[in-house]
Design an enzyme around this catalytic site. Sequence first.
Site, short mmCIF file in Angstrom:
data_model
loop_
_atom_site.label_atom_id
_atom_site.label_comp_id
_atom_site.label_asym_id
_atom_site.label_seq_id
_atom_site.Cartn_x
_atom_site.Cartn_y
_atom_site.Cartn_z
N LYS A 86 0.85 -1.20 0.00
CA LYS A 86 0.00 0.00 0.00
C LYS A 86 0.90 1.26 0.00
O LYS A 86 2.09 1.16 0.23
CB LYS A 86 -0.93 -0.03 1.22
CG LYS A 86 -1.85 -1.28 1.24
CD LYS A 86 -3.06 -1.13 0.33
CE LYS A 86 -3.72 -2.44 -0.06
NZ LYS A 86 -4.46 -3.16 0.97
C1 LIG Z 1 -5.21 -4.32 1.57
C2 LIG Z 1 -6.68 -4.31 1.74
C3 LIG Z 1 -7.30 -4.71 2.92
C4 LIG Z 1 -6.60 -5.42 4.02
O1 LIG Z 1 -5.56 -4.76 4.55
P1 LIG Z 1 -4.40 -5.58 5.32
O2 LIG Z 1 -3.59 -4.49 5.92
O3 LIG Z 1 -3.67 -6.38 4.31
O4 LIG Z 1 -5.06 -6.43 6.35
C5 LIG Z 1 -8.68 -4.50 3.04
N1 LIG Z 1 -9.40 -3.99 2.04
C6 LIG Z 1 -8.84 -3.64 0.88
C7 LIG Z 1 -9.71 -3.06 -0.18
C8 LIG Z 1 -7.47 -3.82 0.68
O5 LIG Z 1 -6.92 -3.50 -0.50
#
Ligand SMILES: *Cc1c(COP(=O)(O)O)cnc(C)c1O
Length: 367
Positions: A181
Amino acid sequence: MQIPIFHTYIHPTAKQRVAEVLDTTFLSEGKLVKEFEARLSRDLGMVHPAALNSGTSALHLAMVIAGIGPGDEVILSPQTFVASALVISQQGATPVFADIQYETGNIDPSDIESRITERTKAIMAVHWGGYPCDLDEIHAIARKYGLLVIEDAAHAPGATYKGRAIGSISDFTCFSFQAIKHLTTGDGGAICCLDPVLVQETFKRRWFGIDRANSPMSELGEREYDISAVGFKYHLSDYAAALGLANLEGFNERLARRRALVRRYREELANVPGLTLFEEKGDREGAYWLFGFHVEQRLAFIRSLKAKGIVASIIHDGIDHNSLFGGTRADLANQLRFNKTQIHIPIHDALTNEQLAYVVDVIKQGW
Ligand SMILES: *Cc1c(COP(=O)(O)O)cnc(C)c1O
């Protein structure tokens, strides 16, 4: 050399800052987590963020504190990662899918009302690729039926809606700082909550249900506390917060550059035959974790870019197809269309202007 679709940004000072935490040997949640939370408020406009160990933990904690349990229903868009719906299932509740806007990948407010039953407790808005959903329309429906609004803003740190920061608008907003991210702590997340009473709950429940700030150490050596509600081990650790703090340096400049890259992509690709850009409105600013659009002859498009060293990829088909969530729904016409034509191309901090020009050039040559 390939141009990747994702790139993990790590600030040059991160190694040093994490090393300093390792040297102290105090690795768990401490003053750096507090500092990280303060910076998330100051730099990104998040309201009362509680830092957590993942975005999924943030979404699950929102479910718990919202009181969503067995028999309840939560309405959400299927254009997301499975985590968004899994946290609903984890509570014994049912994810109910509403259709998306083909033009954005976000939930279509006009398809929400017909899905509401007496069991519906909340609407979850997922900002696809970091482009904000129609929050006013969603909030109007939520008010009319007494529902909570939970934002899955995993893709949207730094995004704004009508001049307000994502993380300051809905009952709960959940962010992810997972490795790929925009803003990473390795793994991590944050939950923002508008109700000051519930804010205290987020801090308590992220650490077993223990009110850490108000449970003093006794002379015998243990904290004095009483658990009154189920809590979780969802806190962020200081060594991860150190990485997050380093990566927050210049975050808004990096975001501005990402937006500039998207503006160039959109100008250059506006009139390419067989390619349809997502629609955007003037009243909001995306965070652009992703840059996506629709293409005809998608496999040919992917192969043509791959042959020139550029990664193009679909990002998540509608998650309704999973058997846990009931299998592909025929009543999600836009989602089915979106599944067939969506494509995403490189957008990240390491993408140079020259590389962008090259990607545009390759696409303009046709596929
Ligand atoms: C990455 C993501 C998550 C989960 O986040 P994590 O930090 O990996 O648990 C939830 N929703 C969306 C849309 C994502 O892209």
